[in-house]
Write an enzyme that holds these catalytic residues in place. Structure first.
Site, PDB file in Angstrom:
ATOM      1  N   CYS A 282      27.736 -54.824  -8.879  1.00 38.88           N
ATOM      2  CA  CYS A 282      26.778 -53.739  -8.692  1.00 38.88           C
ATOM      3  C   CYS A 282      25.380 -54.302  -8.406  1.00 38.88           C
ATOM      4  CB  CYS A 282      26.802 -52.816  -9.910  1.00 38.88           C
ATOM      5  SG  CYS A 282      26.002 -51.217  -9.676  1.00 38.88           S
ATOM      6  N   ALA A 283      24.420 -54.026  -9.263  1.00 38.51           N
ATOM      7  CA  ALA A 283      23.070 -54.558  -9.082  1.00 38.51           C
ATOM      8  C   ALA A 283      22.946 -55.988  -9.610  1.00 38.51           C
ATOM      9  CB  ALA A 283      22.055 -53.667  -9.792  1.00 38.51           C
TER      10      ALA A 283
END
Length: 181
Positions: free
Chosen positions: A103-104
């Site tokens: 994800c991030a």
């Protein structure tokens, strides 16, 4: 047995963290959840509180084979601000040991200079933080010792890729089959 740590920071993405932990444990892989704070209780980005197996101060960094970072906000920001964790990631990369981020969280790797010359993926909008990487946009990208995932929808394929690297493709297929995937 290989030492595998998954790091939890306030605001982590529950699906990404817990899917990985669940699937690795189904595969018989000993994975330890580590709170980067002094508190075992860590609240995720959607209000789910998880009790980590240990805190950062209890962590033994001897012979670590895998470091795993779930995404989520502000969890990713907290992971990136944890200087001891970033240092551990840098030592891990220098030793050519395994790192996985989803994800991030791949942005933590990019900002620490660990993605130079690697292919990587991340949650849309975080590509600018994958410094030195060729961004693939794939659900999961495996490049040498680093696995990256795009976001919550990638949690199962991301965990599957980690299992395959640790325990082999057959074990990964076995876990997926038992989950009716």
């Amino acid at each position: 047995m290989k030492t595998v740590y998954l790091f939890l920071a306030t605001g982590f993405e529950e699906m990404e963290a817990l899917t990985v932990v669940d699937m690795l444990r189904r595969a018989g892989i000993d994975i330890t959840t580590v709170s980067i704070s002094r508190n075992l209780q860590v609240e995720g980005s959607h209000g789910v509180t998880v009790t980590a197996d240990c805190t950062w101060v209890e962590l033994s960094s001897d012979d670590v084979e895998w470091l795993i970072l779930p995404g989520g906000m502000p969890g990713t920001k907290h992971l990136g601000e944890c200087k001891p964790l970033v240092s551990l990631l840098q030592r891990q990369a220098a030793a050519n040991k395994h790192i996985a981020a989803i994800c991030a969280a791949p942005s933590v790797l990019g900002q620490a200079g660990l993605l130079n010359g690697y292919k990587a993926t991340c949650y849309p909008g975080f590509e600018q933080f994958l410094t030195g990487a060729t961004v693939t946009g794939e659900l999961v990208t495996i490049d040498r010792n680093i696995i990256t995932g795009k976001g919550p929808a990638a949690a199962i394929p991301f965990a599957t890729a980690i299992i395959a690297q640790i325990a082999g493709e057959e074990k990964a297929k076995e876990v997926r089959a038992a989950m009716l995937l």
